[in-house]
Design a protein around this motif. Structure first.
Motif, PDB file in Angstrom:
ATOM      1  N   LYS A 147       0.783  -1.078   0.104  1.00  0.00           N
ATOM      2  CA  LYS A 147       0.084  -0.064   0.187  1.00  0.00           C
ATOM      3  C   LYS A 147       0.901   1.266  -0.113  1.00  0.00           C
ATOM      4  CE  LYS A 147      -4.179  -1.746   2.477  1.00  0.00           C
ATOM      5  NZ  LYS A 147      -4.989  -2.056   3.610  1.00  0.00           N
ATOM      6  N   GLN A 148       1.901   1.248   0.968  1.00  0.00           N
ATOM      7  CA  GLN A 148       2.685   2.472   0.880  1.00  0.00           C
ATOM      8  C   GLN A 148       3.547   2.691  -0.343  1.00  0.00           C
ATOM      9  OE1 GLN A 148       2.820   4.941   3.456  1.00  0.00           O
ATOM     10  NE2 GLN A 148       0.998   3.578   3.971  1.00  0.00           N
ATOM     11  N   LEU A 149       4.090   1.630  -0.872  1.00  0.00           N
ATOM     12  CA  LEU A 149       4.879   1.907  -2.031  1.00  0.00           C
ATOM     13  C   LEU A 149       3.689   2.315  -3.395  1.00  0.00           C
ATOM     14  CD1 LEU A 149       7.076  -1.604  -2.050  1.00  0.00           C
ATOM     15  CD2 LEU A 149       7.975   0.967  -1.908  1.00  0.00           C
ATOM     16  N   LYS A 150       2.806   1.640  -3.170  1.00  0.00           N
ATOM     17  CA  LYS A 150       1.625   2.205  -4.444  1.00  0.00           C
ATOM     18  C   LYS A 150       1.364   3.795  -4.278  1.00  0.00           C
ATOM     19  CE  LYS A 150      -0.190  -2.349  -5.611  1.00  0.00           C
ATOM     20  NZ  LYS A 150      -1.359  -3.112  -5.138  1.00  0.00           N
ATOM     21  N   LYS A 151       1.137   4.119  -3.049  1.00  0.00           N
ATOM     22  CA  LYS A 151       0.888   5.354  -2.931  1.00  0.00           C
ATOM     23  C   LYS A 151       1.825   6.294  -3.036  1.00  0.00           C
ATOM     24  CE  LYS A 151      -0.540   8.254   1.167  1.00  0.00           C
ATOM     25  NZ  LYS A 151      -0.750   8.421   2.754  1.00  0.00           N
ATOM     26  N   ALA A 152       3.108   5.678  -2.940  1.00  0.00           N
ATOM     27  CA  ALA A 152       4.373   6.607  -3.267  1.00  0.00           C
ATOM     28  C   ALA A 152       4.442   6.594  -4.905  1.00  0.00           C
ATOM     29  CB  ALA A 152       5.632   6.091  -2.754  1.00  0.00           C
ATOM     30  N   GLY A 153       3.852   5.774  -5.611  1.00  0.00           N
ATOM     31  CA  GLY A 153       4.056   5.864  -6.957  1.00  0.00           C
ATOM     32  C   GLY A 153       4.512   4.675  -7.672  1.00  0.00           C
ATOM     33  N   PHE A 154       5.081   3.554  -6.910  1.00  0.00           N
ATOM     34  CA  PHE A 154       5.646   2.547  -7.433  1.00  0.00           C
ATOM     35  C   PHE A 154       4.650   1.515  -8.085  1.00  0.00           C
ATOM     36  CE2 PHE A 154       8.609   3.724  -4.414  1.00  0.00           C
ATOM     37  CZ  PHE A 154       9.806   3.355  -4.449  1.00  0.00           C
ATOM     38  N   LYS A 155       5.163   0.660  -9.071  1.00  0.00           N
ATOM     39  CA  LYS A 155       4.323  -0.209  -9.868  1.00  0.00           C
ATOM     40  C   LYS A 155       4.607  -1.550  -9.676  1.00  0.00           C
ATOM     41  CE  LYS A 155       2.704   3.536 -12.118  1.00  0.00           C
ATOM     42  NZ  LYS A 155       1.320   3.911 -11.760  1.00  0.00           N
ATOM     43  N   PHE A 156       3.903  -2.485  -9.854  1.00  0.00           N
ATOM     44  CA  PHE A 156       4.166  -4.087  -9.764  1.00  0.00           C
ATOM     45  C   PHE A 156       4.673  -4.551  -8.591  1.00  0.00           C
ATOM     46  CE2 PHE A 156       3.215  -4.303 -14.208  1.00  0.00           C
ATOM     47  CZ  PHE A 156       2.810  -5.590 -14.469  1.00  0.00           C
ATOM     48  N   VAL A 157       4.016  -4.076  -7.352  1.00  0.00           N
ATOM     49  CA  VAL A 157       4.553  -4.127  -6.181  1.00  0.00           C
ATOM     50  C   VAL A 157       3.296  -4.658  -5.054  1.00  0.00           C
ATOM     51  CG1 VAL A 157       6.484  -2.674  -5.934  1.00  0.00           C
ATOM     52  CG2 VAL A 157       4.127  -1.534  -5.449  1.00  0.00           C
ATOM     53  N   GLY A 158       2.528  -5.697  -5.520  1.00  0.00           N
ATOM     54  CA  GLY A 158       1.406  -6.167  -4.889  1.00  0.00           C
ATOM     55  C   GLY A 158       1.833  -6.924  -3.561  1.00  0.00           C
ATOM     56  N   PRO A 159       0.983  -7.332  -2.678  1.00  0.00           N
ATOM     57  CA  PRO A 159       1.406  -7.846  -1.425  1.00  0.00           C
ATOM     58  C   PRO A 159       2.209  -9.165  -1.543  1.00  0.00           C
ATOM     59  CG  PRO A 159      -0.844  -7.382  -1.515  1.00  0.00           C
ATOM     60  CD  PRO A 159      -0.252  -7.124  -2.825  1.00  0.00           C
ATOM     61  N   THR A 160       1.957 -10.101  -2.374  1.00  0.00           N
ATOM     62  CA  THR A 160       2.989 -11.226  -2.660  1.00  0.00           C
ATOM     63  C   THR A 160       4.245 -10.740  -3.255  1.00  0.00           C
ATOM     64  OG1 THR A 160       0.845 -12.648  -3.076  1.00  0.00           O
ATOM     65  CG2 THR A 160       2.887 -13.505  -3.929  1.00  0.00           C
ATOM     66  N   THR A 161       4.211  -9.946  -4.242  1.00  0.00           N
ATOM     67  CA  THR A 161       5.681  -9.378  -4.488  1.00  0.00           C
ATOM     68  C   THR A 161       6.384  -8.838  -3.258  1.00  0.00           C
ATOM     69  OG1 THR A 161       4.990  -9.408  -6.909  1.00  0.00           O
ATOM     70  CG2 THR A 161       6.880  -7.659  -5.948  1.00  0.00           C
ATOM     71  N   CYS A 162       5.673  -7.903  -2.679  1.00  0.00           N
ATOM     72  CA  CYS A 162       6.353  -7.295  -1.530  1.00  0.00           C
ATOM     73  C   CYS A 162       6.886  -8.702  -0.528  1.00  0.00           C
ATOM     74  CB  CYS A 162       5.399  -6.197  -0.945  1.00  0.00           C
ATOM     75  SG  CYS A 162       5.303  -4.730  -1.765  1.00  0.00           S
ATOM     76  N   TYR A 163       6.101  -9.275  -0.339  1.00  0.00           N
ATOM     77  CA  TYR A 163       6.531 -10.374   0.656  1.00  0.00           C
ATOM     78  C   TYR A 163       7.799 -10.986   0.403  1.00  0.00           C
ATOM     79  CZ  TYR A 163       6.405 -13.966   4.472  1.00  0.00           C
ATOM     80  OH  TYR A 163       6.790 -14.603   5.374  1.00  0.00           O
ATOM     81  N   SER A 164       7.807 -11.504  -1.070  1.00  0.00           N
ATOM     82  CA  SER A 164       8.928 -12.145  -1.666  1.00  0.00           C
ATOM     83  C   SER A 164      10.241 -11.103  -1.415  1.00  0.00           C
ATOM     84  CB  SER A 164       8.576 -12.420  -3.250  1.00  0.00           C
ATOM     85  OG  SER A 164       7.491 -13.503  -3.402  1.00  0.00           O
ATOM     86  N   PHE A 165       9.951  -9.952  -1.807  1.00  0.00           N
ATOM     87  CA  PHE A 165      10.949  -8.964  -1.533  1.00  0.00           C
ATOM     88  C   PHE A 165      11.566  -8.834  -0.281  1.00  0.00           C
ATOM     89  CE2 PHE A 165      11.680  -4.558  -0.122  1.00  0.00           C
ATOM     90  CZ  PHE A 165      12.849  -4.025  -0.696  1.00  0.00           C
ATOM     91  N   MET A 166      10.610  -8.689   0.767  1.00  0.00           N
ATOM     92  CA  MET A 166      10.876  -8.699   2.103  1.00  0.00           C
ATOM     93  C   MET A 166      11.712 -10.019   2.666  1.00  0.00           C
ATOM     94  SD  MET A 166       7.155  -7.058   3.592  1.00  0.00           S
ATOM     95  CE  MET A 166       7.628  -6.596   5.198  1.00  0.00           C
ATOM     96  N   GLN A 167      11.405 -11.217   2.137  1.00  0.00           N
ATOM     97  CA  GLN A 167      11.948 -12.326   2.485  1.00  0.00           C
ATOM     98  C   GLN A 167      13.448 -12.294   1.684  1.00  0.00           C
ATOM     99  OE1 GLN A 167       9.191 -15.008   0.490  1.00  0.00           O
ATOM    100  NE2 GLN A 167       8.938 -16.070   2.459  1.00  0.00           N
ATOM    101  N   ALA A 168      13.758 -11.803   0.430  1.00  0.00           N
ATOM    102  CA  ALA A 168      15.013 -11.804  -0.357  1.00  0.00           C
ATOM    103  C   ALA A 168      15.832 -10.844   0.223  1.00  0.00           C
ATOM    104  CB  ALA A 168      14.652 -11.829  -1.828  1.00  0.00           C
ATOM    105  N   ALA A 169      15.415  -9.607   0.826  1.00  0.00           N
ATOM    106  CA  ALA A 169      16.133  -8.558   1.392  1.00  0.00           C
ATOM    107  C   ALA A 169      16.179  -8.680   2.710  1.00  0.00           C
ATOM    108  CB  ALA A 169      15.387  -7.417   1.047  1.00  0.00           C
TER     109      ALA A 169
END
Length: 179
Positions: A147-169
């Motif tokens: 939600k925060q990334l989308k609000k800031a203007g990011f694209k292709f950052v749904g919850p599943t993608t964000c969770y995968s990102f959070m795991q990888a990072a």
């Protein structure tokens, strides 16, 4: 017969798991790369994206935020002709867009690192899983980050993608301990 874990599918994946995946990352450029590759994964397997990682690094200037943010529609057309990439126009355009959003943070004096790590109160969430079956597919914090990334203007950052990102990072530790 037990199921093979994703990191056991090839020697390269095992090295990635043992040296990169899930370790806390704080470098904006590296975080941008991780987010970009996780965004490319949407609807695909990580193995497909991972095999093309070197091509993505070359095509996107090693994910140097300033250079990627300056890319144009002409560059996007060139990327679409690159057989070494996943040629999904909206996803490729999202990488450029997301670099521009990170650059806005930086120009305002905020790091991308700070922005994403505040989603977990600057503390790694450790689920202590023993098997992959214990790893959730999404968590509240990933939904909030999306939600925060989308609000800031990011694209292709749904919850599943964000969770995968959070795991990888390494914002979330879902690493299975080796015996």
């Amino acid at each position: 017969m037990s199921e093979v874990n994703w990191w056991e599918s090839s020697p390269e994946m095992t090295i990635y798991y043992e040296t990169e995946w899930g370790f806390p990352e704080h470098n904006d450029q590296k975080l941008f790369e991780i987010l970009s590759l996780e965004s490319m994964q949407a609807g695909l397997s990580w193995n497909i994206v991972f095999k093309k990682r070197a091509n993505f690094r070359q095509a996107f200037y090693n994910f140097e935020i300033k250079k990627v943010a300056a890319m144009t529609s002409t560059d996007l057309d060139r990327l679409m002709g690159n057989p070494g990439l996943i040629r999904h126009r909206q996803k490729l355009a999202a990488i450029i867009n997301n670099a521009q959003m990170i650059q806005k943070f930086q120009q305002a004096g905020q790091s991308f690192d700070h922005f994403v790590w505040q989603s977990v109160n600057f503390q790694v969430i450790n689920h202590h899983p023993q098997t992959m079956a214990e790893v959730p597919t999404v968590i509240f914090e990933a939904k909030q980050l999306a939600k925060q990334l989308k609000k800031a203007g990011f694209k292709f950052v749904g919850p599943t993608t964000c969770y995968s990102f959070m795991q990888a990072a390494g914002l979330v530790c879902d690493r299975i301990k080796f015996p």
